[in-house]
Write a protein that holds these residues in place. Structure first.
Motif, PDB file in Angstrom:
ATOM      1  N   ASP A   1       0.864  -1.179   0.000  1.00 46.81           N
ATOM      2  CA  ASP A   1       0.000   0.000   0.000  1.00 46.81           C
ATOM      3  C   ASP A   1       0.898   1.226   0.000  1.00 46.81           C
ATOM      4  O   ASP A   1       1.552   1.544   1.002  1.00 46.81           O
ATOM      5  CB  ASP A   1      -0.912   0.002   1.236  1.00 46.81           C
ATOM      6  N   ILE A   2       0.989   1.854  -1.142  1.00 48.59           N
ATOM      7  CA  ILE A   2       1.890   3.002  -1.315  1.00 48.59           C
ATOM      8  C   ILE A   2       1.137   4.094  -2.067  1.00 48.59           C
ATOM      9  O   ILE A   2       0.028   3.872  -2.545  1.00 48.59           O
ATOM     10  CB  ILE A   2       3.157   2.601  -2.108  1.00 48.59           C
ATOM     11  N   LYS A   3       1.773   5.250  -2.175  1.00 53.01           N
ATOM     12  CA  LYS A   3       1.069   6.374  -2.792  1.00 53.01           C
ATOM     13  C   LYS A   3       0.925   6.225  -4.300  1.00 53.01           C
ATOM     14  O   LYS A   3      -0.161   6.333  -4.849  1.00 53.01           O
ATOM     15  CB  LYS A   3       1.827   7.661  -2.489  1.00 53.01           C
ATOM     16  N   ASN A   4       2.076   5.975  -4.988  1.00 52.34           N
ATOM     17  CA  ASN A   4       2.029   6.050  -6.442  1.00 52.34           C
ATOM     18  C   ASN A   4       3.209   5.272  -7.045  1.00 52.34           C
ATOM     19  O   ASN A   4       4.362   5.684  -6.921  1.00 52.34           O
ATOM     20  CB  ASN A   4       2.120   7.535  -6.835  1.00 52.34           C
ATOM     21  N   ILE A   5       2.877   4.180  -7.707  1.00 51.36           N
ATOM     22  CA  ILE A   5       3.922   3.289  -8.230  1.00 51.36           C
ATOM     23  C   ILE A   5       4.761   3.978  -9.317  1.00 51.36           C
ATOM     24  O   ILE A   5       5.906   3.610  -9.562  1.00 51.36           O
ATOM     25  CB  ILE A   5       3.286   1.968  -8.745  1.00 51.36           C
ATOM     26  N   SER A   6       4.196   5.009  -9.939  1.00 50.57           N
ATOM     27  CA  SER A   6       4.943   5.652 -11.027  1.00 50.57           C
ATOM     28  C   SER A   6       6.133   6.477 -10.508  1.00 50.57           C
ATOM     29  O   SER A   6       6.940   6.965 -11.283  1.00 50.57           O
ATOM     30  CB  SER A   6       4.019   6.522 -11.882  1.00 50.57           C
ATOM     31  N   LEU A   7       6.251   6.610  -9.178  1.00 50.19           N
ATOM     32  CA  LEU A   7       7.412   7.311  -8.614  1.00 50.19           C
ATOM     33  C   LEU A   7       8.629   6.378  -8.474  1.00 50.19           C
ATOM     34  O   LEU A   7       9.685   6.791  -7.989  1.00 50.19           O
ATOM     35  CB  LEU A   7       7.069   7.859  -7.219  1.00 50.19           C
ATOM     36  N   ALA A   8       8.469   5.111  -8.898  1.00 50.26           N
ATOM     37  CA  ALA A   8       9.485   4.097  -8.592  1.00 50.26           C
ATOM     38  C   ALA A   8      10.872   4.416  -9.160  1.00 50.26           C
ATOM     39  O   ALA A   8      11.884   4.209  -8.484  1.00 50.26           O
ATOM     40  CB  ALA A   8       9.011   2.728  -9.092  1.00 50.26           C
ATOM     41  N   ASP A   9      10.948   4.957 -10.379  1.00 53.04           N
ATOM     42  CA  ASP A   9      12.273   5.203 -10.965  1.00 53.04           C
ATOM     43  C   ASP A   9      13.012   6.307 -10.205  1.00 53.04           C
ATOM     44  O   ASP A   9      14.211   6.199  -9.944  1.00 53.04           O
ATOM     45  CB  ASP A   9      12.152   5.599 -12.442  1.00 53.04           C
ATOM     46  N   GLN A  10      12.251   7.355  -9.862  1.00 55.81           N
ATOM     47  CA  GLN A  10      12.857   8.441  -9.074  1.00 55.81           C
ATOM     48  C   GLN A  10      13.371   7.890  -7.730  1.00 55.81           C
ATOM     49  O   GLN A  10      14.476   8.211  -7.290  1.00 55.81           O
ATOM     50  CB  GLN A  10      11.785   9.510  -8.831  1.00 55.81           C
ATOM     51  N   GLY A  11      12.578   7.025  -7.111  1.00 53.76           N
ATOM     52  CA  GLY A  11      12.984   6.432  -5.831  1.00 53.76           C
ATOM     53  C   GLY A  11      14.245   5.609  -5.987  1.00 53.76           C
ATOM     54  O   GLY A  11      15.176   5.709  -5.176  1.00 53.76           O
TER      55      GLY A  11
END
Ligand SMILES: NC(=O)c1ccc[n+]([C@@H]2O[C@H](COP(=O)([O-])OP(=O)(O)OC[C@H]3O[C@@H](n4cnc5c(N)ncnc54)[C@H](O)[C@@H]3O)[C@@H](O)[C@H]2O)c1
Length: 421
Positions: free
Chosen positions: A7-17
């Motif tokens: 349960d996370i905010k937004n999977i599309s932030l993964a590369d930045q992370g």
């Protein structure tokens, strides 16, 4: 209800992370060495671990290390405001580590996330503030038999766990990672020192030079914050309840006085005590107009926020992480990061360089517990001294710092009582 296995905010932030996690890793040479060793030795093969930690880039590197060591890892947040959503996304997407953490989650969601981490049926636990262990004992005692041991990262958590052990309530051994010398001497002092100032500056962008800056508590964190504020040319005041610590602050060159006096003349007041209502209604009533208050202690109880709300006519948010309270008597008091850990909520937490040592202690302590935990009693244990020493040596090597070693003659001298003048 949370149905997915994360349960996370937004999977599309993964590369930045992932980019930020890799960046942090460049400052974590000790953890990198442990990572390489864990790949070969797999000391945590098949261990189910639930970690309730601040979801930051450094925690991600710790979780990756434990995973390559063979562990089945699950993570949840140890504070509703400290989660870095891009890191949570990268953990799930790039590193396949189920994570339950959303920055700004409310209390219900926070505890639902802890419950999901416990659904993993951990054999080992990792805590930062003891919320996971506390929930396990209070609401999921059916799982206790399966737990071999746990680790605790911070002072407040260690205090809670010692209280549980004293009440004979603790049902498995816990290693107090916070108490390792290579943890609190560096992480609490230099990490909290630098990142607290970072959080205050990012939130306010106000010059510290020439301002009066009060630090409540002269423990490991308080010392670091006071030292860094002094470095910014602020006039630093320390408040304490422990006479030895107060004396130390005075001899370190800081003004020491009761909070009621400090409140009347401070531009900034930062709490770092692990205690409750350190800034209470009477202090708020005495504060200078415009005073900025923040907390770097573990829980958001150090500032009496309900009292502040009661004294206020209205509040507004002039900048992210700043709440301006307009009081009935016309003064304005400015609270940072809702009274939660300002270094994690308004900045990025400790720099990776110090977390390298804290998390090296975590990784080695959790591997030690997996091997030895079943032989330990249900108590709070220190980090084994050889782990602490090993971490210090690895960090020195990584920093290209060499030191002397005792000669056999010196060893004999230092262990003998016969030689005098
Ligand atoms: N922000 C972070 O990233 C971070 C990092 C490490 C620890 N912590 C937390 O910070 C807190 C402090 O940790 P520490 O390692 O410095 O603890 P510590 O025990 O070394 O120091 C706390 C100090 O606060 C003093 N104190 C207690 N009540 C007080 C009061 N009412 N007024 C003034 N002083 C008071 C104590 O006498 C003590 O000297 C804990 O909650 C810990 O969990 C936060």
């Amino acid at each position: 209800m949370i149905n997915q296995n994360y349960d996370i905010k937004n999977i599309s932030l993964a590369d930045q992370g992932r980019d930020r996690i890799e960046w942090a890793l460049t400052e974590m040479p000790v953890l990198r060495q442990i990572h390489d060793r864990f790949v070969k030795e797999r000391p945590l093969a098949n261990a189910r671990i639930s970690g309730c930690l601040h979801i930051t880039t450094e925690t991600a590197n710790l979780a990756r290390t434990l995973k390559v060591g063979g562990a089945e890892m699950v993570l949840c947040a140890s504070n509703p405001l400290s989660t870095q959503d891009d890191v949570a996304a990268a953990l799930v997407h790039h590193y396949q580590i189920p994570t339950f953490a959303i920055r700004g989650e409310d209390n219900d969601r926070y505890y639902q996330h802890i419950a999901k981490a416990l659904d993993h049926r951990p054999q080992l636990t990792m805590d930062d503030g003891a919320d996971l262990v506390s929930e396990l004992h209070k609401n999921r005692s059916d799982l206790l038999d399966g737990v071999i041991g746990g680790t605790e990262e911070t002072t407040t958590g260690v205090i809670r766990l010692r209280a549980m052990a004293a009440d004979n309530a603790l049902q498995f051994p816990v290693i107090a990672v916070n108490d390792a010398m290579t943890k609190h001497l560096f992480d609490n002092r230099y990490g909290t020192g630098q990142s607290t100032l970072d959080g205050i500056i990012r939130a306010t962008n106000i010059l510290l030079a020439g301002k009066t800056f009060t630090v409540a508590g002269y423990g490991w964190c308080g010392r670091g914050i006071a030292m860094r504020a002094h470095g910014h040319a602020a006039h630093v005041i320390v408040t304490e309840v422990n006479p030895v610590r107060a004396l130390e602050a005075a001899m370190d060159g800081f003004r020491v006085m009761p909070m009621l006096e400090a409140a009347a003349c401070s531009d900034f007041i930062i709490t770092a005590t692990g205690d409750k209502n350190v800034l209470d209604q009477a202090h708020i009533e005495a504060m200078k107009d415009g005073c900025i208050i923040a907390n770097s202690g573990h829980f958001n109880v150090e500032i009496n926020i309900p009292a502040l709300e009661k004294l206020a006519l209205k509040k507004h948010r002039p900048r992210p992480n700043v709440e301006s309270y307009e009081l009935k008597d016309g003064r304005t008091i400015r609270l940072l990061a809702e009274g939660r850990l300002v270094n994690l909520a308004a900045a990025e937490g400790h720099p990776a360089t110090v977390m390298d040592m804290s998390f090296a202690n975590q990784a080695l302590s959790i591997a030690y517990l997996w091997q030895q935990g079943s032989h330990l009693e249900h108590l709070v244990y220190p980090v084994p001294i050889d782990i602490d020493q090993q971490v210090a040596k690895m960090k020195l090597t990584a920093m290209n710092v060499n030191i002397d070693t005792l000669t056999p003659q010196q060893q004999a001298y230092l262990s003998s009582w016969k030689e005098g003048t």
